[in-house]
Motif scaffolding. Sequence first.
Motif, PDB file in Angstrom:
ATOM      1  N   LYS A  55     -29.369 -19.970 -42.898  1.00  0.00           N
ATOM      2  CA  LYS A  55     -30.339 -18.885 -43.088  1.00  0.00           C
ATOM      3  C   LYS A  55     -31.646 -19.179 -42.354  1.00  0.00           C
ATOM      4  N   THR A  56     -32.222 -20.344 -42.621  1.00  0.00           N
ATOM      5  CA  THR A  56     -33.511 -20.703 -42.019  1.00  0.00           C
ATOM      6  C   THR A  56     -33.381 -20.862 -40.507  1.00  0.00           C
ATOM      7  N   TYR A  57     -32.357 -21.560 -40.070  1.00  0.00           N
ATOM      8  CA  TYR A  57     -32.214 -21.872 -38.643  1.00  0.00           C
ATOM      9  C   TYR A  57     -32.020 -20.601 -37.807  1.00  0.00           C
ATOM     10  N   ILE A  58     -31.126 -19.727 -38.264  1.00  0.00           N
ATOM     11  CA  ILE A  58     -30.883 -18.480 -37.534  1.00  0.00           C
ATOM     12  C   ILE A  58     -32.128 -17.604 -37.555  1.00  0.00           C
ATOM     13  N   SER A  59     -32.831 -17.577 -38.686  1.00  0.00           N
ATOM     14  CA  SER A  59     -34.040 -16.767 -38.795  1.00  0.00           C
ATOM     15  C   SER A  59     -35.119 -17.244 -37.830  1.00  0.00           C
ATOM     16  N   VAL A  60     -35.307 -18.559 -37.758  1.00  0.00           N
ATOM     17  CA  VAL A  60     -36.301 -19.102 -36.824  1.00  0.00           C
ATOM     18  C   VAL A  60     -35.894 -18.798 -35.378  1.00  0.00           C
ATOM     19  N   ALA A  61     -34.597 -18.910 -35.085  1.00  0.00           N
ATOM     20  CA  ALA A  61     -34.115 -18.597 -33.730  1.00  0.00           C
ATOM     21  C   ALA A  61     -34.389 -17.141 -33.373  1.00  0.00           C
ATOM     22  N   LEU A  62     -34.178 -16.235 -34.315  1.00  0.00           N
ATOM     23  CA  LEU A  62     -34.447 -14.825 -34.068  1.00  0.00           C
ATOM     24  C   LEU A  62     -35.936 -14.578 -33.847  1.00  0.00           C
ATOM     25  N   ALA A  63     -36.772 -15.310 -34.586  1.00  0.00           N
ATOM     26  CA  ALA A  63     -38.218 -15.183 -34.404  1.00  0.00           C
ATOM     27  C   ALA A  63     -38.640 -15.672 -33.014  1.00  0.00           C
TER      28      ALA A  63
END
Length: 341
Positions: free
Chosen positions: A138-146
């Motif tokens: 969740k966190t990793y993909i979210s940061v990548a999208l940001a």
Amino acid sequence: MVEKVITLENVSLIDFLGTENQNIKQLAAAFPSSKIISRGNEIKIQGKTPEITKINEILSSLIEHYHKFGKITHTSVNHYIAADGDSEEEVIATSPDVIVYGSKGGIIKAKTPNQQKLVDAVDKHDLVFALGPAGTGKTYISVALAVRALKNKTVKKIIISRPVVEAGENLGFLPGDMKEKVDPYIRPIYDALEDMIPIEKLKYYQENKIIEIAPLAYMRGRTLNNAFVLLDEAQNTTPMQMKMFLTRMGPSSKVMVNGDRSQIDLPTKVKSGLIDALQTLKHIKDIAFVEMKAEDVVRHKLVKSIVEAYTKADEAKLIAPEKPAPNQEDRPIKLAEPRTI
């Protein structure tokens, strides 16, 4: 003889110049009539105007390539010198599956169907809730999208926040300034960002408030416009904190809320703001809710088994709640028999 100086900013010199300046030496070998000298973060070019113009164009392309992919390789230099066809990195990066290219050249993309659902939901909605157990990305993909949104200039800044709540243990007084006090809670965010942005550039972004990482309390009173905003560990917010955060959303913003309903670290009698928000907002059609499962765990293979075991145990407790052991106070008091003296 004309001279031009190019200053490298927000780059790792070893990743850009190569070991012992091999990338610059490779470029210099392609233009023997000119002189290319690298000293510190400056590249000095001496030669005739037409050739200097060409070298400058190649270096500008290499700098842009570095900021996109995080490194310069022998193949990259050859590609821009020859200026024909796509390099291997570019072919990979244009794949629709790739979210962002990591700071060390790795590809960051969704690894499971539900992670891809999360990527698609963010593309289509301005507010997305990502729910699921630890290790599902969740966190990793979210940061990548940001980071992708920032690189594509669809937003002007990234704002990432977490509630500062201890995970079941009292850490006591933490020394240092505010940044040093909250850094232990926000360390996973830094780890993800460092995987995606070169250290020098990340430092530049933070110093210039292009990337902000702050406790949830710092969001009060702000309107977050033209930003990609991420609230991580949202299960540890209170309902009032969650309402405060969600109402910070400004025009041209993307907001993500991540949480794990099985890891609430709030005091027993305090309701989770995440649980409250899911109940309150479930009928709003423009909000996306993406549920991650144990099969989405991308950490060590044992994590998946651990998550499944705890899930089964929690379900069993709901079906047949455990009876608490009787306290000493609940037991009948047996009086001693009177003794005859």
